[in-house]
Design an enzyme around this catalytic site. Structure first.
Site, short mmCIF file in Angstrom:
data_model
loop_
_atom_site.label_atom_id
_atom_site.label_comp_id
_atom_site.label_asym_id
_atom_site.label_seq_id
_atom_site.Cartn_x
_atom_site.Cartn_y
_atom_site.Cartn_z
N GLU A 176 0.86 -1.32 -0.02
CA GLU A 176 0.04 0.02 0.02
C GLU A 176 0.74 1.38 0.01
OE1 GLU A 176 -2.89 -0.55 3.19
OE2 GLU A 176 -4.16 -1.60 2.10
N GLU A 374 -5.80 -8.23 -0.70
CA GLU A 374 -6.60 -7.87 0.59
C GLU A 374 -7.76 -7.65 0.27
OE1 GLU A 374 -4.66 -5.46 3.54
OE2 GLU A 374 -2.61 -5.79 2.63
P1 P53 Z 1 -6.83 -2.52 9.74
C1 P53 Z 1 -6.21 1.83 6.01
C2 P53 Z 1 -6.94 1.84 4.75
C3 P53 Z 1 -6.96 0.64 3.93
C4 P53 Z 1 -6.05 -0.36 4.25
O1 P53 Z 1 -6.76 -2.68 8.06
C5 P53 Z 1 -5.31 -0.34 5.36
C6 P53 Z 1 -5.16 0.58 6.08
C7 P53 Z 1 -4.43 0.88 7.42
O2 P53 Z 1 -4.97 0.58 8.60
O3 P53 Z 1 -4.35 -1.08 5.61
C8 P53 Z 1 -4.26 -2.52 5.33
O4 P53 Z 1 -5.87 -3.55 10.29
C9 P53 Z 1 -3.10 -2.98 5.66
C10 P53 Z 1 -3.18 -4.18 6.28
C11 P53 Z 1 -4.19 -4.10 7.38
C12 P53 Z 1 -5.51 -4.04 6.60
O5 P53 Z 1 -5.56 -3.04 5.68
O6 P53 Z 1 -6.44 -1.18 10.17
O7 P53 Z 1 -2.23 -3.53 4.44
O8 P53 Z 1 -1.82 -4.20 6.98
O9 P53 Z 1 -3.91 -4.87 8.61
C13 P53 Z 1 -6.78 -3.86 7.62
O10 P53 Z 1 -8.34 -2.83 9.99
#
Ligand code: P53
Length: 475
Positions: A176, A374
Site C-alpha cells: 500500500e 487483501e
Molecule cells: P486494519 C487503511 C485503509 C485501507 C487499508 O486494516 C489499510 C489501512 C491501514 O489501517 O491497511 C491494510 O488492520 C493493510 C493491512 C491492514 C488491513 O488493511 O487497520 O495492508 O496491514 O491490517 C486492515 O483494520
C-alpha cells in the site's frame, strides 16, 4: 464470457509484524511496528520513542505465529488455500538495516515457513516491506527521507531474492505504497516510510521525497529480481480506495478526479515507469520539487512491474467545499459520508460494487494482471461453543467475490487471485486491536493481550473452503 481460470489463486493474507510475534527472537531487530502501542476504535495508536514501560505493544507477541507456524499452516492447508500471502520482517534479516551481512537465523525462519507451505502445495506470495522497517533506520537516517535507504532496501530485497529464488515466485515490493498520500497525520507516513515530520518540515514535500526513493528502490529491486530468476513475477501493491463524487456538481467530479490522481500516481510510476504529467505540474505549482535524478528516471523506466497487487476494503466520497478552483482536496474536510452504503463498526464504508469499479478503473488504465491481495471485514466476533457464527463476514466476502466475478466475466478484467485479509485473526494495523477481527480462524486473545492463543474454526472457514473447492462457483 470469461470464467475464473482453473489456476485462480484462492488464498489468504497476513503481514509479518501483525502476526509473527517473536519481535526480538533469534537476533531480530526492533522494527517500526514494535514501537506502536495498542489503540482502540476511538483512540489512535501512539508511536513511542523506543519501547516504553507501562505501554502495551501488541505486535511484540502478535498471535505467536513464529512458534506456531507448523500448526497454523496445517490449518490453512485444511482450509484449502492455494496460496498464502505474508511478508518478510526486514529486521529479522537485517536487524538494524545497515549491516552488510544478514542474520542467518532470520533467513532460516522463512526457509522453514516457505518449505512448510510448499509441502501442502501452497504458493507463498511475498511482500518485502509491509508497513515495516528496522527502527534503527528511522533513528539513524530519518527513514525514507534519506536517499541511503534505497541501497539498504535493495540489499534486503536481493538477499531475499537469492535465498528464496526456488521457493517464492510472486513478490511485491512495498505494501500500500499510496497510503501515505494521506500525509496530514503521523500514522501513514510512519508506517509506509518511517517518517515523523518535525514542526518546520513540509509534510507534503517529505512524503513526495520518501515515496520517490521507495519507487526507485522498488524499480532497482525489480531489475535485480529478474536477473536472479527470470520466472519471478514482481508486482507493486496499491490500496484501492476509489473516491466517488458526492453529486453531479462538476466541482465534485473534478475533486474526485484530483483525489484519484493524488492517490494513484504511485501506480502510474510503478506501471508506466515515469511520473504522470499531473503530478509533475502539481510538484511545480506547489514548489515541492524533490531530489529526482536522471539516473532515477532511467531506473523507474526499466524497473516496471509485472502485475498490480491491490487491497480493497471500502470506497470514499468527496464533495468540494470551497470556492477556489479545484487543484487538490482536503481529506478531513472534503470526504463525506455516502448515504447509499452502510459502514462497519470502524466507519469503513461497505461497498462491494466499489470493488468491481476499482478493478475496472485499474484495468482501463494499466491493462495488467490484477491480484486482489487483501479484502475483508473487520468486525467484533462473539466466541461461543468453540466457534464464531460470523454470517456478517460471509456476507461481506460473498458480495465482494460476486462483484469480482462480474468484473472478470462481464468486464474482461484479468484477476489472477483473491486472498482475504487476516485469514487468521491478527493484530489490526490501524488500531492495534486484536478485537477488530478479519479471520476465518479465531485466535483466543483480546486487546489487552490476554488469552490462550488457541485457534478455532469459524463458520466462515467452512464456507470459504467450499468456495475454493468449487473454484468460486459455490458461494
Ligand atoms: P486494519 C487503511 C485503509 C485501507 C487499508 O486494516 C489499510 C489501512 C491501514 O489501517 O491497511 C491494510 O488492520 C493493510 C493491512 C491492514 C488491513 O488493511 O487497520 O495492508 O496491514 O491490517 C486492515 O483494520
Amino acid at each position: 464470457m470469461n470464467k475464473l481460470n482453473k489456476n485462480f489463486l484462492w488464498g489468504g493474507a497476513v503481514a509479518a509484524h501483525q502476526f509473527e510475534g517473536g519481535w526480538n527472537s533469534d537476533g531480530k531487530g526492533m522494527s517500526i511496528a514494535d514501537v506502536m502501542t495498542v489503540g482502540s476504535n476511538s483512540t489512535p495508536r501512539k508511536i513511542t520513542d523506543g519501547i516504553l514501560e507501562n505501554e502495551i505493544y501488541p505486535n511484540h507477541e502478535g498471535i505467536d505465529f513464529y512458534n506456531r507456524y507448523e500448526g497454523d499452516i496445517k490449518l490453512l492447508a485444511e482450509l484449502g488455500l492455494k496460496c498464502f500471502r505474508t511478508s518478510i520482517a526486514w529486521s529479522r534479516i537485517f536487524p538494524n538495516g545497515d549491516e552488510t551481512q544478514p542474520n542467518e537465523k532470520g533467513l532460516e525462519f522463512y526457509d522453514k515457513l516457505f518449505d512448510e507451505c510448499l509441502k501442502y502445495g501452497i504458493e507463498p506470495i511475498i511482500t518485502l516491506s509491509h508497513f515495516e522497517m528496522p527502527y534503527h533506520l528511522v533513528k539513524e537516517y530519518g527513514g525514507w527521507r534519506n536517499r541511503k535507504l534505497i541501497d539498504f532496501f535493495v540489499s534486503f530485497a536481493e538477499t531475499c531474492f537469492v535465498r528464496y529464488k526456488d521457493k517464492v515466485k510472486y513478490w511485491m515490493t512495498f505494501n500500500e505504497i499510496n497510503n501515505q498520500a494521506s500525509f496530514s497525520e503521523d500514522f501513514e507516513p510512519f508506517t509506509n516510510s518511517g517518517l515523523l515530520a518535525t514542526e518546520d518540515e513540509n509534510r507534503e514535500a517529505l512524503m513526495y521525497q520518501a515515496a520517490h526513493y521507495e519507487l526507485v528502490a522498488s524499480a532497482k529491486a525489480t531489475i535485480i529480481g529478474r536477473k536472479v530468476n527470470p520466472d519471478f513475477y514482481i508486482g507493486c501493491m496499491i490500496a484501492m480506495v476509489p473516491v466517488y463524487p458526492y453529486s453531479c456538481n462538476p466541482k465534485d467530479m473534478m475533486a474526485a478526479t484530483k483525489a484519484m490522481q493524488r492517490k494513484y500516481w504511485f501506480a502510474d510510476v510503478h506501471v508506466k515507469g515515469h511520473y504522470p504529467s499531473y503530478i509533475e505540474s502539481h510538484l511545480d505549482r506547489k514548489g515541492l520539487r524533490s531530489d529526482i535524478t536522471k539516473e532515477d528516471r532511467e531506473l523507474l523506466q526499466e524497473g516496471t512491474v509485472d502485475y498490480i497487487g491491490l487491497s480493497y476494503y471500502m470506497s470514499k466520497t468527496i464533495t468540494y467545499q470551497n470556492n477556489e478552483p479545484v487543484f487538490d482536496y482536503n481529506e478531513s474536510n472534503d470526504l463525506v459520508n455516502n448515504p447509499n452504503v452502510e459502514s462497519s463498526d470502524w466507519g469503513w464504508h461497505i461497498d462491494p460494487l466499489g470493488l468491481r469499479y476499482g478493478l475496472n478503473w485499474l484495468n482501463e488504465r494499466y491493462e495488467l494482471p490484477l491480484f486482489i491481495v487483501e479484502n475483508g471485514f473487520g468486525a467484533y466476533d462473539t466466541f461461543e461453543n468453540e466457534t464464531v457464527i460470523d454470517d456478517y463476514r460471509i456476507e461481506y466476502l460473498k458480495a465482494h467475490i460476486e462483484t469480482m466475478k462480474d468484473a472478470i466475466e462481464y468486464d474482461g478484467v484479468n484477476v489472477i487471485g483473491y486472498t482475504p485479509w487476516g485469514v487468521i485473526d491478527i493484530v489490526s494495523a490501524g488500531t492495534g486491536e486484536m478485537e477488530k477481527r478479519y479471520g476465518l480462524i479465531y485466535v483466543d486473545k483480546d486487546n489487552q493481550g490476554k488469552g490462550t492463543l488457541k485457534r478455532y474454526r469459524k463458520k466462515s472457514f467452512y464456507w470459504y473452503k467450499k468456495v475454493i473447492e468449487s473454484n468460486g462457483e459455490e458461494i
